[in-house]
Design a protein around this motif. Structure first.
Motif, short mmCIF file in Angstrom:
data_model
loop_
_atom_site.label_atom_id
_atom_site.label_comp_id
_atom_site.label_asym_id
_atom_site.label_seq_id
_atom_site.Cartn_x
_atom_site.Cartn_y
_atom_site.Cartn_z
N PRO A 212 36.49 38.85 -37.18
CA PRO A 212 35.51 38.19 -38.05
C PRO A 212 34.57 39.18 -38.74
O PRO A 212 33.92 38.82 -39.72
CB PRO A 212 34.72 37.30 -37.07
CG PRO A 212 34.83 38.00 -35.75
CD PRO A 212 36.22 38.60 -35.75
N GLY A 214 35.80 42.15 -39.75
CA GLY A 214 36.68 42.98 -40.58
C GLY A 214 37.38 44.11 -39.86
O GLY A 214 38.06 44.92 -40.48
N PRO A 267 34.21 37.98 -32.15
CA PRO A 267 33.88 39.37 -32.50
C PRO A 267 34.06 40.31 -31.32
O PRO A 267 33.89 39.90 -30.17
CB PRO A 267 32.40 39.29 -32.90
CG PRO A 267 31.88 38.09 -32.16
CD PRO A 267 33.03 37.12 -32.10
N SER A 269 32.84 43.99 -29.64
CA SER A 269 31.91 45.11 -29.66
C SER A 269 31.87 45.71 -28.26
O SER A 269 32.09 45.00 -27.28
CB SER A 269 30.51 44.67 -30.08
OG SER A 269 29.65 45.79 -30.03
N ASN A 278 25.67 39.46 -31.70
CA ASN A 278 26.77 38.65 -32.22
C ASN A 278 26.81 37.23 -31.66
O ASN A 278 27.46 36.37 -32.23
CB ASN A 278 28.11 39.35 -31.96
CG ASN A 278 28.24 40.65 -32.72
OD1 ASN A 278 27.45 40.93 -33.62
ND2 ASN A 278 29.21 41.47 -32.34
P1 A2P Z 1 31.10 48.55 -31.82
O1 A2P Z 1 32.03 48.26 -30.68
O2 A2P Z 1 30.65 49.98 -31.85
O3 A2P Z 1 29.94 47.57 -31.88
P2 A2P Z 1 35.98 42.84 -35.35
O4 A2P Z 1 35.37 41.97 -34.32
O5 A2P Z 1 36.03 42.22 -36.70
O6 A2P Z 1 37.32 43.39 -34.92
O7 A2P Z 1 35.05 44.12 -35.53
C1 A2P Z 1 34.87 45.03 -34.48
C2 A2P Z 1 34.16 46.24 -35.02
O8 A2P Z 1 32.85 45.87 -35.49
C3 A2P Z 1 33.95 47.29 -33.99
O9 A2P Z 1 34.13 48.53 -34.64
C4 A2P Z 1 32.50 47.13 -33.57
O10 A2P Z 1 31.95 48.37 -33.18
C5 A2P Z 1 31.86 46.62 -34.82
N1 A2P Z 1 30.74 45.70 -34.56
C6 A2P Z 1 30.73 44.68 -33.70
N2 A2P Z 1 29.56 44.02 -33.75
C7 A2P Z 1 28.82 44.64 -34.69
C8 A2P Z 1 27.50 44.45 -35.19
N3 A2P Z 1 26.74 43.45 -34.76
N4 A2P Z 1 27.06 45.31 -36.14
C9 A2P Z 1 27.83 46.32 -36.58
N5 A2P Z 1 29.07 46.57 -36.14
C10 A2P Z 1 29.57 45.73 -35.20
#
Ligand code: A2P
Length: 324
Positions: A212, A214, A267, A269, A278
């Protein structure tokens, strides 16, 4: 605008609309992230046999459950049948292995991960030919596979079954046998799939958005492979402006947008502050104008990040879901 925090499923079960994604995290990092997610209030955890991290997820969840069966009931645990198991005769074996690695007595949801299939090679979830292409199994019968997955419910070791990465035609086809508990697909502002979402809504199939935010790592890998640049969703000017207007982060705006579209999101992270951020998306509203601005960012098929080009040869499979 008040949005339900759950999808109501058969039998009174509830799937939280914000879940925790677990792809591409090493075991130790994942265990810590899952602990942070549990502390932040996540109860929906999405995994897959193909991610090869079910055991780590299981360890973190079991530590939290302890000896309290009531705590297990609070959780909504999801995993997926890998493409190498996409034949009726292999479903049970792959399911049993997932449950064993997760060290759980039952799953809340089990999904067919992809409509295309790899060869069944014990010990190798991603079997390749000498030239690096995938060992594809073109004999897939999606409806027979779906029937075998549905049958898993009889054991009581999985409460719901569903599908992932199906296109509209494939979703309609599986619905002709039985409605899946959900459809999990890539969904974010650059890849909004309005027609697929409308079709799922019409069929009464809840939609869960993966990537979600990207999936930046995957998007970067795709950009390197194709030579085409792919924007970072969190840096898009429209998303940043809307985030500032609400004193929220870009990620929260993207997740709220999916919620207002009626979708669940999972999501990923590994950072405790971002994990918390999130799931804190229930107390603000995007206006109709903001929703229209975000809707206009859709790039259709070009916006798709997870197009499975990393599985060389998958696009030749008769059930490959995406248009070229
Ligand atoms: P990180 O683990 O360092 O937070 P998706 O869920 O679309 O696959 O995206 C995952 C990516 O987005 C990971 O690289 C994660 O890195 C990053 N990410 C997750 N939450 C956030 C947030 N709130 N702000 C910025 N980046 C985020």
């Amino acid at each position: 605008m008040s949005i339900p925090q759950y999808f109501e499923l058969e039998g009174g079960d509830r799937m939280p609309r914000i879940g925790f994604g677990t792809w591409q995290a090493s075991d130790e990092v994942l265990e810590q992230a899952v602990e942070a997610a549990l502390a932040a209030g996540y109860r929906h955890f999405d995994s897959a046999r193909a991610y090869e991290n079910e055991a780590a997820l299981g360890r973190a969840l079991n530590r939290w459950i302890g000896n309290d069966p009531a705590k297990r009931k609070e959780l909504f645990v999801v995993t997926k049948l890998p493409p190498g198991g996409n034949r009726p005769e292999h479903v049970q074996e792959y399911f049993d292995n997932s449950l064993k690695d997760l060290n759980l007595e039952y799953l809340d949801l089990y999904l067919i991960h992809t409509p295309f299939a790899f060869d069944h090679v014990p010990g190798d979830l991603h079997p390749k030919n000498p030239d690096g292409s995938m060992r594809m199994d073109h004999s897939t019968n999606l409806l027979e596979l779906w029937k075998a997955v549905l049958k898993l419910k009889e054991s009581g070791r999985v409460r719901h079954v569903g599908v992932s990465n199906l296109n509209e035609e494939q979703l309609a086809r599986v619905c002709s046998v039985a409605k899946p508990a959900c459809l999990q697909v890539e969904l974010h502002v650059l890849c909004q799939q309005p027609s697929l979402v409308a079709a799922a809504n019409k069929l009464g199939v809840p939609v869960v958005a993966y990537s979600p935010l990207g999936s930046k790592a995957l998007a970067d890998a795709k950009a390197a492979q194709t030579g085409q640049s792919y924007p970072d969703l969190l840096q898009l000017a429209e998303v940043q402006r809307i985030a500032q207007a609400h004193d929220r982060t870009p990620a929260q705006v993207l997740l709220r947008y999916n919620l207002q579209r009626g979708l669940a999101s999972i999501p990923k992270s590994t950072n405790p502050a971002r994990i918390k951020q999130n799931i804190s998306v229930w107390d603000f509203n995007l206006s109709e104008t903001e929703v229209s601005e975000l809707a206009a960012l859709d790039r259709g098929e070009k916006g798709r990040v997870c197009d499975f080009t990393f599985f060389v040869g998958a696009d030749k499979h008769p059930e490959f879901p995406f248009k070229k």
